[in-house]
Design a protein around this motif. Structure first.
Motif, PDB file in Angstrom:
ATOM      1  N   ARG A 205      42.271  33.600  37.413  1.00 52.12           N
ATOM      2  CA  ARG A 205      43.553  34.461  36.759  1.00 52.12           C
ATOM      3  C   ARG A 205      43.152  36.082  36.895  1.00 52.12           C
ATOM      4  NH1 ARG A 205      44.211  30.077  33.595  1.00 52.12           N
ATOM      5  NH2 ARG A 205      43.007  30.978  31.807  1.00 52.12           N
ATOM      6  N   ASP A 206      41.855  36.292  36.503  1.00 51.83           N
ATOM      7  CA  ASP A 206      41.631  37.673  36.392  1.00 51.83           C
ATOM      8  C   ASP A 206      41.583  38.230  37.924  1.00 51.83           C
ATOM      9  OD1 ASP A 206      41.383  37.494  33.734  1.00 51.83           O
ATOM     10  OD2 ASP A 206      39.010  37.252  33.789  1.00 51.83           O
ATOM     11  N   ARG A 207      41.127  37.506  38.806  1.00 48.58           N
ATOM     12  CA  ARG A 207      41.031  38.064  40.245  1.00 48.58           C
ATOM     13  C   ARG A 207      42.446  38.128  40.744  1.00 48.58           C
ATOM     14  NH1 ARG A 207      36.696  34.184  40.695  1.00 48.58           N
ATOM     15  NH2 ARG A 207      37.829  32.864  41.330  1.00 48.58           N
ATOM     16  N   GLN A 208      43.315  37.311  40.355  1.00 52.20           N
ATOM     17  CA  GLN A 208      44.803  37.407  40.731  1.00 52.20           C
ATOM     18  C   GLN A 208      45.499  38.880  39.926  1.00 52.20           C
ATOM     19  OE1 GLN A 208      46.665  33.806  39.909  1.00 52.20           O
ATOM     20  NE2 GLN A 208      45.499  32.639  41.256  1.00 52.20           N
ATOM     21  N   ALA A 209      45.141  38.959  38.951  1.00 52.81           N
ATOM     22  CA  ALA A 209      45.844  40.129  38.229  1.00 52.81           C
ATOM     23  C   ALA A 209      45.046  41.298  38.915  1.00 52.81           C
ATOM     24  CB  ALA A 209      45.400  40.119  36.712  1.00 52.81           C
TER      25      ALA A 209
ATOM     26  N   ARG B 229      44.127  41.960  42.048  1.00 56.27           N
ATOM     27  CA  ARG B 229      44.865  42.071  43.223  1.00 56.27           C
ATOM     28  C   ARG B 229      46.131  42.632  43.339  1.00 56.27           C
ATOM     29  NH1 ARG B 229      42.681  36.543  44.351  1.00 56.27           N
ATOM     30  NH2 ARG B 229      40.854  36.429  45.178  1.00 56.27           N
ATOM     31  N   ARG B 230      46.946  41.945  42.174  1.00 58.51           N
ATOM     32  CA  ARG B 230      48.153  42.405  41.873  1.00 58.51           C
ATOM     33  C   ARG B 230      48.226  43.911  41.495  1.00 58.51           C
ATOM     34  NH1 ARG B 230      49.125  37.317  39.436  1.00 58.51           N
ATOM     35  NH2 ARG B 230      48.539  38.191  37.409  1.00 58.51           N
ATOM     36  N   ARG B 231      47.373  44.381  40.810  1.00 55.13           N
ATOM     37  CA  ARG B 231      47.255  45.706  40.475  1.00 55.13           C
ATOM     38  C   ARG B 231      46.766  46.628  41.536  1.00 55.13           C
ATOM     39  NH1 ARG B 231      44.932  43.651  35.205  1.00 55.13           N
ATOM     40  NH2 ARG B 231      42.885  44.084  36.278  1.00 55.13           N
TER      41      ARG B 231
ATOM     42  N   ARG C 158      48.529  50.411  45.892  1.00 56.05           N
ATOM     43  CA  ARG C 158      48.686  50.760  47.274  1.00 56.05           C
ATOM     44  C   ARG C 158      50.263  51.205  47.651  1.00 56.05           C
ATOM     45  NH1 ARG C 158      44.581  47.032  47.923  1.00 56.05           N
ATOM     46  NH2 ARG C 158      46.386  45.024  48.286  1.00 56.05           N
ATOM     47  N   GLN C 159      51.086  50.361  46.996  1.00 55.79           N
ATOM     48  CA  GLN C 159      52.593  50.579  47.334  1.00 55.79           C
ATOM     49  C   GLN C 159      52.787  51.832  46.811  1.00 55.79           C
ATOM     50  OE1 GLN C 159      54.823  47.112  45.830  1.00 55.79           O
ATOM     51  NE2 GLN C 159      53.731  45.759  47.177  1.00 55.79           N
TER      52      GLN C 159
END
Length: 230
Positions: free
Chosen positions: A181-185, A187-189, A194-195
């Protein structure tokens, strides 16, 4: 008189005392600590001769601390009155050890009180294991042998037991899920950053191009209006 070793224990951890006796090849003394008077008190009965013997009373003062401590005091008093030559209290766990100093006004130093009670009961020596603080040895006026379980005793003992925590796998799965979950968070951040960076550059590009064109126009007009040199 020939040397004679006796091992006694109460009800705090009888299996531990039996394993110690098995390791030393010494039988446990025939003694019993039981409840009397409708569970309102304790009594100790030793059914063999301990006169002139070197007695080791194996009794951790573990929870329930007060009952375990009282059993130890009663056994020590019984051995003293039975004319044991030397009485050693073996304490794998020392109850009240954390109360070894005054942290505020009007509080007891219970670790010192336990030491005084044991000496008043009649011990000649203490063998303790992993005391909470080394200064507890100074609370006794009798010799204290302070042993450390980690590097000598408990590591091999626990390894042979092959103990497994039933919640270990669940905890390990939980840690893996938390890391995922930490890795997913993360990546989302990173995606959001980037956006946001792309959107900022897109908003800035028209302004930058128009400013560049205005500068170029001014330079060309200035150049064209300058008269040629004679």
């Amino acid at each position: 008189m020939a040397y004679e070793l006796k091992l006694l224990t109460g009800n705090a951890n009888r299996p531990l005392a039996e394993e110690i006796a098995q390791y030393l090849h010494v039988p446990m003394a025939d003694a019993e600590v039981s409840r009397v008077l409708g569970r309102r008190g304790l009594s100790c009965q030793v059914d063999e001769n301990v006169r002139g013997a070197d007695v080791f009373v194996i009794q951790p003062t573990s929870p329930p601390v007060n009952d375990s401590l009282m059993e130890l005091l009663i056994m020590v008093d019984a051995m003293k009155r039975a004319s044991a030559r030397r009485i050693t209290a073996v304490l794998p766990y020392y109850g009240y050890a954390r109360q070894d100093r005054k942290v505020q006004s009007r509080v007891p130093i219970s670790a010192r009180l336990v030491a005084d009670l044991l000496e008043a009961a009649g011990i000649h020596r203490v063998l303790a294991l992993d005391l909470h603080a080394g200064q507890i040895q100074g609370f006794f006026s009798v010799p204290v042998d302070h042993l450390f379980a980690g590097p000598v005793v408990m590591i091999d003992y626990l390894r042979k037991k092959d103990l497994r925590d039933p919640g270990h796998r669940r905890a390990r799965r939980g840690r893996r899920g938390a890391r995922a979950r930490d890795r997913q968070a993360i990546r989302r951040r990173a995606g959001h950053h980037r956006q946001a960076a792309r959107g900022t550059s897109a908003r800035r590009s028209p302004c930058t191009s128009s400013a560049t064109s205005r500068v170029a126009t001014r330079w060309s007009s200035t150049t064209s209006s300058t008269p040629p040199a004679p």
